[in-house]
Scaffold this motif. Structure first.
Motif, PDB file in Angstrom:
ATOM      1  N   THR A 118       0.841  -1.503  -0.205  1.00  0.00           N
ATOM      2  CA  THR A 118       0.307  -0.435   0.035  1.00  0.00           C
ATOM      3  C   THR A 118       0.866   1.669   0.114  1.00  0.00           C
ATOM      4  OG1 THR A 118      -1.357  -0.686   1.626  1.00  0.00           O
ATOM      5  CG2 THR A 118      -1.899   1.616   1.585  1.00  0.00           C
ATOM      6  N   ILE A 119       0.583   2.196  -0.800  1.00  0.00           N
ATOM      7  CA  ILE A 119       1.735   3.269  -0.783  1.00  0.00           C
ATOM      8  C   ILE A 119       0.514   4.637  -0.344  1.00  0.00           C
ATOM      9  CG2 ILE A 119       2.290   4.577  -2.604  1.00  0.00           C
ATOM     10  CD1 ILE A 119       2.764   2.576  -4.702  1.00  0.00           C
ATOM     11  N   VAL A 120       0.884   5.361   0.087  1.00  0.00           N
ATOM     12  CA  VAL A 120       0.313   6.440   0.220  1.00  0.00           C
ATOM     13  C   VAL A 120       0.546   6.968   0.014  1.00  0.00           C
ATOM     14  CG1 VAL A 120      -0.599   7.842   2.431  1.00  0.00           C
ATOM     15  CG2 VAL A 120      -0.397   5.119   2.638  1.00  0.00           C
ATOM     16  N   GLY A 121       0.000   8.399  -1.150  1.00  0.00           N
ATOM     17  CA  GLY A 121       0.131   8.911  -1.710  1.00  0.00           C
ATOM     18  C   GLY A 121       0.349   8.713  -3.460  1.00  0.00           C
ATOM     19  N   ARG A 122      -0.205   9.939  -3.704  1.00  0.00           N
ATOM     20  CA  ARG A 122      -0.284   9.169  -5.752  1.00  0.00           C
ATOM     21  C   ARG A 122       0.834  11.000  -6.396  1.00  0.00           C
ATOM     22  NH1 ARG A 122      -6.745  11.151  -6.779  1.00  0.00           N
ATOM     23  NH2 ARG A 122      -6.075  13.516  -5.299  1.00  0.00           N
ATOM     24  N   SER A 123       1.635  10.886  -6.416  1.00  0.00           N
ATOM     25  CA  SER A 123       1.942  12.539  -7.101  1.00  0.00           C
ATOM     26  C   SER A 123       3.259  11.543  -7.295  1.00  0.00           C
ATOM     27  CB  SER A 123       3.299  13.162  -5.711  1.00  0.00           C
ATOM     28  OG  SER A 123       4.404  12.088  -5.537  1.00  0.00           O
ATOM     29  N   ASP A 124       3.268  12.786  -8.855  1.00  0.00           N
ATOM     30  CA  ASP A 124       4.330  12.408 -10.082  1.00  0.00           C
ATOM     31  C   ASP A 124       5.841  12.165  -9.364  1.00  0.00           C
ATOM     32  OD1 ASP A 124       1.620  12.726 -11.430  1.00  0.00           O
ATOM     33  OD2 ASP A 124       2.486  14.560 -11.985  1.00  0.00           O
ATOM     34  N   ILE A 125       6.298  12.451  -8.916  1.00  0.00           N
ATOM     35  CA  ILE A 125       7.445  11.964  -8.480  1.00  0.00           C
ATOM     36  C   ILE A 125       7.508  10.955  -7.480  1.00  0.00           C
ATOM     37  CG2 ILE A 125       8.554  13.963  -8.772  1.00  0.00           C
ATOM     38  CD1 ILE A 125       8.669  14.618  -5.545  1.00  0.00           C
ATOM     39  N   VAL A 126       6.408  10.067  -6.731  1.00  0.00           N
ATOM     40  CA  VAL A 126       6.505   9.260  -5.708  1.00  0.00           C
ATOM     41  C   VAL A 126       5.805   7.786  -6.117  1.00  0.00           C
ATOM     42  CG1 VAL A 126       7.423   8.422  -3.675  1.00  0.00           C
ATOM     43  CG2 VAL A 126       7.680  11.116  -3.979  1.00  0.00           C
ATOM     44  N   GLY A 127       4.499   8.419  -5.994  1.00  0.00           N
ATOM     45  CA  GLY A 127       3.735   7.181  -5.251  1.00  0.00           C
ATOM     46  C   GLY A 127       2.911   7.017  -7.057  1.00  0.00           C
ATOM     47  N   LYS A 128       3.127   7.689  -7.235  1.00  0.00           N
ATOM     48  CA  LYS A 128       3.058   7.042  -9.404  1.00  0.00           C
ATOM     49  C   LYS A 128       4.040   5.975 -10.217  1.00  0.00           C
ATOM     50  CE  LYS A 128      -0.545  10.264 -10.991  1.00  0.00           C
ATOM     51  NZ  LYS A 128      -0.646  11.649 -12.123  1.00  0.00           N
ATOM     52  N   PRO A 129       4.699   6.926 -10.077  1.00  0.00           N
ATOM     53  CA  PRO A 129       5.983   5.926 -10.425  1.00  0.00           C
ATOM     54  C   PRO A 129       6.667   4.268  -9.512  1.00  0.00           C
ATOM     55  CG  PRO A 129       7.248   7.856 -10.087  1.00  0.00           C
ATOM     56  CD  PRO A 129       5.604   8.005  -9.715  1.00  0.00           C
ATOM     57  N   LEU A 130       6.396   4.038  -8.345  1.00  0.00           N
ATOM     58  CA  LEU A 130       6.940   3.655  -7.081  1.00  0.00           C
ATOM     59  C   LEU A 130       5.639   2.669  -7.821  1.00  0.00           C
ATOM     60  CD1 LEU A 130       8.536   2.782  -5.323  1.00  0.00           C
ATOM     61  CD2 LEU A 130       6.862   3.269  -3.238  1.00  0.00           C
ATOM     62  N   ALA A 131       4.033   2.176  -8.338  1.00  0.00           N
ATOM     63  CA  ALA A 131       3.409   1.754  -8.225  1.00  0.00           C
ATOM     64  C   ALA A 131       3.945   1.355  -9.347  1.00  0.00           C
ATOM     65  CB  ALA A 131       1.694   2.829  -8.297  1.00  0.00           C
ATOM     66  N   ASN A 132       3.941   1.683 -10.670  1.00  0.00           N
ATOM     67  CA  ASN A 132       4.806   1.410 -11.596  1.00  0.00           C
ATOM     68  C   ASN A 132       5.980  -0.020 -11.261  1.00  0.00           C
ATOM     69  OD1 ASN A 132       3.106   2.326 -13.822  1.00  0.00           O
ATOM     70  ND2 ASN A 132       3.398   4.502 -12.534  1.00  0.00           N
ATOM     71  N   LEU A 133       7.044   0.874 -10.886  1.00  0.00           N
ATOM     72  CA  LEU A 133       8.063  -0.269 -11.126  1.00  0.00           C
ATOM     73  C   LEU A 133       7.695  -1.000  -9.580  1.00  0.00           C
ATOM     74  CD1 LEU A 133      11.332   2.490  -9.512  1.00  0.00           C
ATOM     75  CD2 LEU A 133      10.673   1.391 -11.363  1.00  0.00           C
ATOM     76  N   LEU A 134       6.607  -0.825  -8.905  1.00  0.00           N
ATOM     77  CA  LEU A 134       6.364  -2.404  -8.227  1.00  0.00           C
ATOM     78  C   LEU A 134       5.589  -3.502  -8.606  1.00  0.00           C
ATOM     79  CD1 LEU A 134       6.280  -0.728  -4.818  1.00  0.00           C
ATOM     80  CD2 LEU A 134       8.064  -2.006  -4.706  1.00  0.00           C
ATOM     81  N   LEU A 135       4.292  -2.771  -9.443  1.00  0.00           N
ATOM     82  CA  LEU A 135       4.303  -3.673 -10.320  1.00  0.00           C
ATOM     83  C   LEU A 135       4.829  -4.015 -11.443  1.00  0.00           C
ATOM     84  CD1 LEU A 135       1.382  -1.584 -11.596  1.00  0.00           C
ATOM     85  CD2 LEU A 135       0.915  -3.560 -10.370  1.00  0.00           C
ATOM     86  N   ASP A 136       6.248  -3.833 -11.957  1.00  0.00           N
ATOM     87  CA  ASP A 136       6.305  -4.821 -12.946  1.00  0.00           C
ATOM     88  C   ASP A 136       6.795  -6.016 -12.723  1.00  0.00           C
ATOM     89  OD1 ASP A 136       6.420  -2.258 -15.070  1.00  0.00           O
ATOM     90  OD2 ASP A 136       8.732  -1.581 -14.391  1.00  0.00           O
ATOM     91  N   LYS A 137       6.721  -6.737 -14.620  1.00  0.00           N
ATOM     92  CA  LYS A 137       7.329  -7.896 -14.002  1.00  0.00           C
ATOM     93  C   LYS A 137       9.204  -8.272 -13.543  1.00  0.00           C
ATOM     94  CE  LYS A 137       4.139 -10.150 -17.049  1.00  0.00           C
ATOM     95  NZ  LYS A 137       3.547 -10.452 -17.896  1.00  0.00           N
ATOM     96  N   GLY A 138       9.136  -9.239 -12.408  1.00  0.00           N
ATOM     97  CA  GLY A 138      10.546  -9.102 -12.683  1.00  0.00           C
ATOM     98  C   GLY A 138      11.446  -9.126 -11.099  1.00  0.00           C
ATOM     99  N   PRO A 139      12.495  -9.167 -10.853  1.00  0.00           N
ATOM    100  CA  PRO A 139      12.897  -8.712  -9.581  1.00  0.00           C
ATOM    101  C   PRO A 139      13.056  -6.837  -9.286  1.00  0.00           C
ATOM    102  CG  PRO A 139      14.964  -9.528 -10.698  1.00  0.00           C
ATOM    103  CD  PRO A 139      13.925  -9.368 -11.716  1.00  0.00           C
ATOM    104  N   GLY A 140      11.772  -7.450  -7.533  1.00  0.00           N
ATOM    105  CA  GLY A 140      11.643  -5.651  -7.165  1.00  0.00           C
ATOM    106  C   GLY A 140      10.711  -5.421  -7.707  1.00  0.00           C
ATOM    107  N   GLY A 141       9.720  -6.145  -8.046  1.00  0.00           N
ATOM    108  CA  GLY A 141       8.765  -6.019  -8.567  1.00  0.00           C
ATOM    109  C   GLY A 141       7.184  -7.072  -8.489  1.00  0.00           C
ATOM    110  N   ASN A 142       6.210  -7.269  -9.354  1.00  0.00           N
ATOM    111  CA  ASN A 142       5.856  -8.628  -9.191  1.00  0.00           C
ATOM    112  C   ASN A 142       4.902  -7.913  -7.674  1.00  0.00           C
ATOM    113  OD1 ASN A 142       5.299  -9.847 -11.201  1.00  0.00           O
ATOM    114  ND2 ASN A 142       7.546 -10.806 -10.403  1.00  0.00           N
TER     115      ASN A 142
END
Ligand code: NAD
Length: 297
Positions: free
Chosen positions: A161-185
């Protein structure tokens, strides 16, 4: 026992690994160079820029320091960025935000050559990140991902759960953690100021990342036993100290520590990682632009 994740130490390891890459570039006649552009009404910006420059110098990365008066026309800032785009010796460009109100920050970011956009904020780089093919991962989210990895947290299948949806933290972090592969999924929930029941979302998480900019928003009562807590927040609050204030995170450290299996402190958690990942992106930019392959952490 709660593990306090040592961001300073992990960032130090990343910097040590980058040293080899910088040396290799220099051996090939490439001096990795970051240009910083300062035209910011926030008094803290000057300190941030000088910290970034000092980090670079310590690692053997050259810096170019451009400062514009606060009342300069927006066109002067655009022209500065365009000159740096064309400058052969400049590999990375960082425009310190925020810029004054009469300048449109999106216009500035869109003018940065995406190949030199070491913050990763240009729409082309944002698009690549969302498409799962990032060129430059934005520094803070990338730092959070590296912290989780170094702390031995497996994100695969984890509820984050990420608290915050900013363009510099929340949203890009969500993308990185969603990605397939190590550090994601991971299975990612992104909360924001209109989220109805924040506690329900944080309690169901294996990992909570707080990036709301609200002092001590997340406390122990909002967490489940054994959760991993990453506190991105840096908030200045009045305090009886020499400076008249102290820095606190978005997490109430004491009560959260009683529930967490691992937690980052403020300061000394995410902050040093953000700085290390800027160095990482600058070295990456220099490598890609020069065609000299280097190993990156
Ligand atoms: P921001 O103000 O752009 O975004 C804050 C987000 O939090 C928004 O999406 C908002 O909807 C959400 N939010 C606000 N109040 C909330 C609430 N009560 N419940 C749920 N969501 C809420 O902030 P930002 O730029 O993403 O920064 C967030 C924090 O992280 C700040 O304290 C900032 O100083 C810090 N920060 C630290 C680093 C670092 O390197 N350590 C880097 C960037 C930002």
């Amino acid at each position: 026992m709660t593990d306090v994740i040592d961001g300073d130490a992990i960032a130090g390891e990343i910097r040590d690994e980058l040293e080899g890459a910088v040396q290799r570039l220099r051996d090939e006649g490439v001096a990795p160079t970051l240009a910083t552009v300062l035209m910011s009404p926030d008094p803290a910006s000057e300190t941030y820029v000088s910290m970034k420059q000092r980090d670079c110098e310590e690692l053997g990365i050259e810096t170019r320091d451009v400062e514009l008066p606060l009342d300069s026309p927006a066109g002067d800032l655009y022209a500065t960025v365009e000159e740096l785009n064309d400058g052969d010796g400049v590999h990375g460009i960082l425009v310190q935000m925020p810029v004054p109100d009469h300048v449109d920050d999106r216009e500035v970011i869109e003018r940065i050559d995406p190949a030199k956009d070491v913050d990763g904020f240009h729409p082309e780089n944002v698009g690549r990140l969302v498409a799962g093919n990032p060129r430059f991962e934005p520094c803070t989210p990338h730092g959070v991902q590296k912290l989780l990895d170094a702390a031995g947290v497996d994100t695969e299948g984890a509820d984050v759960t990420i608290v915050g949806r900013s363009d510099i933290v929340g949203k890009p972090l969500a993308n990185l953690l969603l990605d397939k592969g190590p550090g994601g999924n991971a299975t990612v929930t992104v909360c924001h100021s209109r989220t109805e029941d924040l506690t329900a979302k944080t309690r169901e998480a294996d990992v909570v990342v707080a990036a709301a900019g609200v002092p001590e928003l997340v406390d122990g009562s909002m967490l489940s036993e054994g959760v991993v807590v990453i506190d991105v927040g840096v908030n200045q609050v009045d305090a009886d100290t020499e400076k008249g204030y102290e820095l606190v995170g978005d997490v109430e450290f004491e009560s959260a520590s009683e529930k967490a299996s691992a937690i980052t402190p403020v300061p000394g958690g995410v902050g040093p990682m953000t700085r290390a990942m800027l160095l990482h992106n600058t070295v990456k930019a220099a490598s890609e632009q020069s065609g000299v392959d280097v190993e990156l952490p």
